[in-house]
Write an enzyme that holds these catalytic residues in place. Structure first.
Site, mmCIF file in Angstrom:
data_model
loop_
_atom_site.group_PDB
_atom_site.id
_atom_site.type_symbol
_atom_site.label_atom_id
_atom_site.label_comp_id
_atom_site.label_asym_id
_atom_site.label_seq_id
_atom_site.Cartn_x
_atom_site.Cartn_y
_atom_site.Cartn_z
ATOM 1 C CB THR A 224 -0.907 0.049 1.262
ATOM 2 O OG1 THR A 224 -0.069 -0.063 2.423
ATOM 3 C CG2 THR A 224 -1.942 -1.061 1.289
ATOM 4 C CE1 TYR B 41 4.900 9.063 -1.452
ATOM 5 C CE2 TYR B 41 4.340 9.206 0.864
ATOM 6 C CZ TYR B 41 4.478 9.804 -0.370
ATOM 7 O OH TYR B 41 4.183 11.132 -0.535
ATOM 8 C CG PHE C 116 2.442 -8.720 8.427
ATOM 9 C CD1 PHE C 116 2.329 -10.064 8.156
ATOM 10 C CD2 PHE C 116 2.517 -8.313 9.757
ATOM 11 C CE1 PHE C 116 2.287 -11.002 9.178
ATOM 12 C CE2 PHE C 116 2.487 -9.245 10.791
ATOM 13 C CZ PHE C 116 2.372 -10.592 10.489
ATOM 14 C CG LEU D 40 8.624 -2.276 7.015
ATOM 15 C CD1 LEU D 40 9.162 -3.051 8.209
ATOM 16 C CD2 LEU D 40 7.575 -3.093 6.293
ATOM 17 C CB ALA D 41 3.784 2.731 7.917
ATOM 18 C CE1 TYR E 14 4.742 15.361 5.380
ATOM 19 C CE2 TYR E 14 4.114 15.296 7.695
ATOM 20 C CZ TYR E 14 3.985 15.844 6.429
ATOM 21 O OH TYR E 14 3.125 16.893 6.221
ATOM 22 C CE1 TYR F 237 4.386 11.740 11.147
ATOM 23 C CE2 TYR F 237 6.483 12.855 10.914
ATOM 24 C CZ TYR F 237 5.673 11.784 10.661
ATOM 25 O OH TYR F 237 6.149 10.730 9.928
ATOM 26 C CB VAL G 74 -5.098 9.966 1.678
ATOM 27 C CG1 VAL G 74 -6.092 9.170 2.520
ATOM 28 C CG2 VAL G 74 -5.514 11.416 1.591
ATOM 29 C CB THR G 75 -1.037 6.039 3.290
ATOM 30 O OG1 THR G 75 -0.510 6.499 4.533
ATOM 31 C CG2 THR G 75 -0.288 6.687 2.138
HETATM 32 P P1 NAD Z 1 1.086 2.338 4.475
HETATM 33 O O1 NAD Z 1 0.330 2.026 5.709
HETATM 34 O O2 NAD Z 1 0.308 2.652 3.242
HETATM 35 O O3 NAD Z 1 2.073 1.107 4.094
HETATM 36 C C1 NAD Z 1 2.769 0.379 5.045
HETATM 37 C C2 NAD Z 1 3.343 -0.873 4.423
HETATM 38 O O4 NAD Z 1 4.082 -1.562 5.446
HETATM 39 C C3 NAD Z 1 2.297 -1.879 3.889
HETATM 40 O O5 NAD Z 1 2.785 -2.479 2.713
HETATM 41 C C4 NAD Z 1 2.243 -2.943 5.003
HETATM 42 O O6 NAD Z 1 1.883 -4.242 4.564
HETATM 43 C C5 NAD Z 1 3.696 -2.926 5.426
HETATM 44 N N1 NAD Z 1 3.881 -3.474 6.772
HETATM 45 C C6 NAD Z 1 3.461 -2.997 7.960
HETATM 46 N N2 NAD Z 1 3.894 -3.799 8.974
HETATM 47 C C7 NAD Z 1 4.592 -4.806 8.395
HETATM 48 C C8 NAD Z 1 5.277 -5.927 8.887
HETATM 49 N N3 NAD Z 1 5.361 -6.201 10.199
HETATM 50 N N4 NAD Z 1 5.879 -6.761 7.986
HETATM 51 C C9 NAD Z 1 5.810 -6.533 6.653
HETATM 52 N N5 NAD Z 1 5.177 -5.445 6.131
HETATM 53 C C10 NAD Z 1 4.582 -4.610 6.994
HETATM 54 O O7 NAD Z 1 2.108 3.495 4.865
HETATM 55 P P2 NAD Z 1 2.748 4.730 4.095
HETATM 56 O O8 NAD Z 1 2.032 5.947 4.537
HETATM 57 O O9 NAD Z 1 2.927 4.452 2.669
HETATM 58 O O10 NAD Z 1 4.165 4.770 4.819
HETATM 59 C C11 NAD Z 1 5.328 4.203 4.267
HETATM 60 C C12 NAD Z 1 6.509 5.074 4.637
HETATM 61 O O11 NAD Z 1 6.338 6.369 4.039
HETATM 62 C C13 NAD Z 1 6.658 5.291 6.141
HETATM 63 O O12 NAD Z 1 8.018 5.331 6.471
HETATM 64 C C14 NAD Z 1 6.041 6.682 6.315
HETATM 65 O O13 NAD Z 1 6.516 7.359 7.459
HETATM 66 C C15 NAD Z 1 6.519 7.355 5.042
HETATM 67 N N6 NAD Z 1 5.800 8.586 4.690
HETATM 68 C C16 NAD Z 1 4.438 8.618 4.628
HETATM 69 C C17 NAD Z 1 3.785 9.822 4.335
HETATM 70 C C18 NAD Z 1 2.281 9.902 4.285
HETATM 71 O O14 NAD Z 1 1.736 11.021 4.240
HETATM 72 N N7 NAD Z 1 1.587 8.789 4.246
HETATM 73 C C19 NAD Z 1 4.539 10.971 4.077
HETATM 74 C C20 NAD Z 1 5.930 10.901 4.092
HETATM 75 C C21 NAD Z 1 6.550 9.697 4.416
#
Ligand code: NAD
Length: 396
Positions: A52, A54, A75, A140-141, A226, A236, A276-277
């Site tokens: 999902t 990024y 996961f 990972l998040a 972020y 944050y 939005v995630t």
């Molecule tokens: P997301 O929730 O969409 O995706 C998280 C991913 O991690 C998924 O593929 C999930 O399956 C995987 N995951 C979670 N726990 C796991 C585990 N134990 N084992 C294997 N996979 C696992 O999150 P996102 O918002 O895309 O965040 C991803 C990164 O981007 C993070 O580091 C986040 O801080 C960063 N980020 C996000 C934003 C934002 O606005 N969403 C902005 C800047 C940076």
């Protein structure tokens, strides 16, 4: 099944496989229009957290902009009987279908990326399917991590540090702008959040891949972070999650040193834009900020989602015309440059005290926020008939 959204707080517990497939097709179309021609483009890419947000967009970009074979680690919950799978499960199945149709190899590992078993499975499958990677993306998040070294489960929290935080937030279910008060974290909570979302596990993956010869010469290694605007800093950037992100950012230098010894390229942290995630919807204050930000950036014509961000990351930063990757004074890639433009942030500061439940739809793009939120779970796509029966166990 006929599948409808069932929202509980900031998650939707159902997801629509055909909507997820339609979303994937949209992302593939964007990435296919952003082809990377340079010779350094990656050919084998590992994405950790690929189902999902990024991570998924990074995998789509690697495959459909650069033509890379990919391995994705995530996961996710598979479907069973009368229950749909999680959106990330369907996204990954849809990705594999589209990559296969395009003649690209796509290998998946569905398991806990923090665990030794999952890491070992990746090593095994990588060796069976083509060997070393030339790009690793760590995206990972997660709210928790069981550390295989001490067997303990650590939980991340979203709290301020040092003082109570009071600010506006958005109750997305009730469409209400209201005040939120969050107590500060104690030392243990700060340390635990770092354990989950800091750089320790990124380093463990890097050490393992290097030891197993799975980082090719010149291989790049990337994690996401972020920073965001001052209105969100107490919760944050200066809060528990920000401390963890600082740790992640600081670990890049040590990882680069280790990688250089093996003839690899650099480890980078890319600071991305707010989108939005599933992860970002859970952070207090962020949905309100994002709804405002979307409106401002749409008006300026600079709005981007995950896929537009990762296409720009690959094309202009990682695999641009020159080999040098543009970074800030702390060696971070700044994809949040358009979000952080003074003009954009000045408008946020002006709007913030004025926004309330009554003018929410007028002053912000909350309607678009809601659309994007539902779309994360495969709902709201114009091409899908949501009244039709779907086989949720074998949808494609
Ligand atoms: P997301 O929730 O969409 O995706 C998280 C991913 O991690 C998924 O593929 C999930 O399956 C995987 N995951 C979670 N726990 C796991 C585990 N134990 N084992 C294997 N996979 C696992 O999150 P996102 O918002 O895309 O965040 C991803 C990164 O981007 C993070 O580091 C986040 O801080 C960063 N980020 C996000 C934003 C934002 O606005 N969403 C902005 C800047 C940076």
């Amino acid at each position: 099944m006929i599948i409808k959204p069932r929202i509980k707080g900031f998650v939707c517990i159902t997801s629509h496989p055909l909507g997820c497939l339609a979303n994937l097709r949209d992302q593939v179309a964007v990435a296919s229009r952003s082809k990377i021609e340079c010779e350094r483009k990656p050919k084998r890419v590992l994405v950790i957290g690929s189902s999902t947000g990024y991570g998924l967009a990074s995998r789509v970009t690697a495959a459909f902009s650069a033509g890379a074979d990919t391995m994705g680690v995530y996961f996710e919950r598979p479907p069973k009987e009368e229950k749909t799978a999680s959106a990330g499960y369907y996204n990954s199945a849809a990705f594999c279908k589209l990559a296969g149709e395009a003649g690209l190899s796509a290998v998946d590992v569905n398991g806990d990326a923090f665990s030794t078993e999952c890491k070992e499975e990746v090593v095994k499958k990588a060796k069976e399917t083509g060997g070393a990677f030339d790009l690793v993306v760590y995206s990972l998040a997660s709210p928790r991590r069981t550390d295989p070294v001490d067997g303990k489960t650590y939980r991340a929290c979203l709290k301020p540090i040092g003082a109570i935080y009071k600010n506006k937030t958005l109750d997305t279910d009730r469409k209400e702008v209201k005040e939120v008060t969050i107590d500060p974290a104690n030392e243990q909570e700060v340390a635990d959040t770092q354990k989950v979302m800091g750089g320790e596990d990124w380093e463990a993956w890097t050490d393992l891949l290097l030891a197993e010869g799975l980082m090719a010469p010149g291989c790049l290694n990337l994690a996401y972070s972020y920073i965001g605007p001052e209105v969100t800093w107490p919760i944050y950037r200066n809060g528990t999650i920000g401390k963890a992100k600082e740790h992640l950012e600081n670990s890049a230098a040590a990882l680069t040193e280790k990688m250089k010894l093996a003839g690899c390229g650099n480890a980078y942290v890319s600071v991305n834009k707010a989108v939005v995630t599933q992860a970002s919807s859970a952070i207090p204050v962020v949905p309100l900020y994002v709804s405002m930000l979307f409106k401002i950036m749409e008006e300026l014509g600079t709005h981007e989602g995950c896929i537009e961000q990762t296409c720009r990351l690959f094309k202009d930063r990682l695999y641009g015309e020159t080999e040098e990757v543009p970074v800030d004074e702390k060696n971070r890639i700044r994809l949040d440059d358009w979000e952080m433009e003074p003009d954009v942030q000045r408008k946020i500061v002006e709007l913030w005290p004025r926004v309330c439940s009554e003018n929410l739809l007028e002053l912000t793009s909350f309607a678009k926020y809601q659309e994007e939120f539902l779309s994360l779970f495969g709902f709201g796509h114009a091409s899908v008939d949501y009244e039709a029966e779907v086989d949720q166990e074998n949808p494609f």
